[in-house]
Design an enzyme around this catalytic site. Structure first.
Site, PDB file in Angstrom:
ATOM      1  N   ILE A  67       0.858  -1.178   0.000  1.00  0.00           N
ATOM      2  CA  ILE A  67       0.000   0.000   0.000  1.00  0.00           C
ATOM      3  C   ILE A  67       0.895   1.228   0.000  1.00  0.00           C
ATOM      4  CG2 ILE A  67      -1.743   1.304   1.286  1.00  0.00           C
ATOM      5  CD1 ILE A  67      -2.667  -1.373   2.492  1.00  0.00           C
ATOM      6  N   CYS A  68       0.689   2.113  -0.956  1.00  0.00           N
ATOM      7  CA  CYS A  68       1.437   3.361  -1.057  1.00  0.00           C
ATOM      8  C   CYS A  68       2.943   3.075  -1.145  1.00  0.00           C
ATOM      9  CB  CYS A  68       1.079   4.277   0.115  1.00  0.00           C
ATOM     10  SG  CYS A  68       1.602   6.005  -0.104  1.00  0.00           S
ATOM     11  N   THR A  69       3.741   3.697  -0.284  1.00  0.00           N
ATOM     12  CA  THR A  69       5.193   3.536  -0.369  1.00  0.00           C
ATOM     13  C   THR A  69       5.678   2.201   0.185  1.00  0.00           C
ATOM     14  OG1 THR A  69       5.412   4.763   1.707  1.00  0.00           O
ATOM     15  CG2 THR A  69       5.703   5.999  -0.353  1.00  0.00           C
TER      16      THR A  69
END
Length: 314
Positions: A100-102
């Protein structure tokens, strides 16, 4: 029962834990425990998240599970070799690995992005590509499924990712029921842009915002300048001038972009025929919508629908 394991490390974003609620809701909707959860960190114990909220974790374990999820963080400190080694070994122990995301950077450090199509938050996408040149980074996707690895955009996109994983497991009806219970409008498709046309237009005054809100709710109508001007309580001339000054686009171009955005979403999320979607979003017919898709995406609607279904089925 499918075990979902979240790998936690210092500075982990608390927002990434929103995905837990999606799986938890799936259990409630299904009336049985389809998923259970584990939270693991390198040494176990309480780990401080980005908000300072401590999260009690188990130590990393070599036990097998179904889905491993890695959320993002600020990355002020380098990740430990032990955690990276654990992630590197994950494909042998888990059916799916997701970020998720970074969190995509964690998968990259472990070598799991090599040769794969991936995404992350658009602010970090170019950095991800530079650091992991063997990956193919698409900075304009909500989520991407490439084989065993799933990656998503910013933190809220983790909710869309979790819904997609549930759909992959339990079917579209179950995922829709979960979204409904969470009071979500719908699950955004993986192919949907990270950028919303309404957000990109960024009107400054209530009148232009009202016109755009009216347009979004009435895309099935012709929506000429007089209609939009009436919604904004301006004369057509005043409206056209104010609209271009605030958004940098003509009303006609903005409305076409909104039609395309909603039509693409419907192509990915529904099984409605192209002609029905064209009528619903205000295109005169399927051919008109096809030409608009080719201008915007370089591909016809059928190809985007097929890609979305193939990604979910992998």
């Amino acid at each position: 029962m499918r075990r979902v394991t979240f790998v936690i490390y210092p500075g982990y974003s608390a927002m990434a834990l929103a995905a837990v609620a999606v799986f938890e809701t799936a259990n409630a909707v299904q009336g049985k425990a389809e998923y259970d959860f584990r939270f693991m960190s390198e040494k176990g114990g309480a780990v401080s998240t980005s908000s300072g909220l401590p999260l009690k974790c188990e130590p990393l374990s070599q036990e097998r599970g179904d889905t491993l999820i890695v959320g993002g963080a600020s990355f002020e400190k380098p990740l430990s070799p032990g955690l990276i080694a654990f992630i590197r070994s994950a494909p042998r122990k888990y059916r799916r690995i997701a970020s998720i995301c970074t969190g995509a950077f964690v998968l990259g450090e472990a070598g799991l992005l090599d040769g794969r199509r991936v995404t992350t938050h658009w602010l970090h996408a170019r950095d991800l590509q530079a650091r992991f040149p063997k990956a193919q980074v698409d900075e304009d996707r909500i989520f991407i499924n490439d084989g065993q690895v799933w990656t998503s955009a910013g933190m809220s996109a983790g909710i869309d990712l979790a819904l997609a994983l549930i759909e992959n497991d339990l079917g579209a009806d179950a995922a829709k029921s979960v979204a409904r219970k969470l009071v979500l409008y719908h699950r955004r498709g993986g192919g949907q842009s990270q950028f919303s046309n309404l957000l990109e237009l960024a009107p400054k005054t209530d009148r232009i915002q009202a016109a755009l809100a009216y347009a979004r709710e009435n895309l099935h109508k012709p929506l000429g300048v007089p209609d939009l001007a009436d919604a904004a309580h301006l004369s057509p001339r005043q409206f056209s001038r104010a609209f271009r000054a605030e958004t940098g686009q003509s009303p006609a171009k903005a409305i076409e972009n909104l039609r395309i955005e909603v039509a693409r979403d419907l192509m990915e999320q529904s099984r409605h025929p192209i002609e029905a979607i064209a009528r619903q979003t205000g295109f005169t017919d399927g051919d008109h919508m096809r030409r608009a898709f080719l201008r915007a995406f370089g591909q016809p609607p059928q190809v985007l629908r097929r890609q979305a279904r193939n990604e979910l089925a992998d």
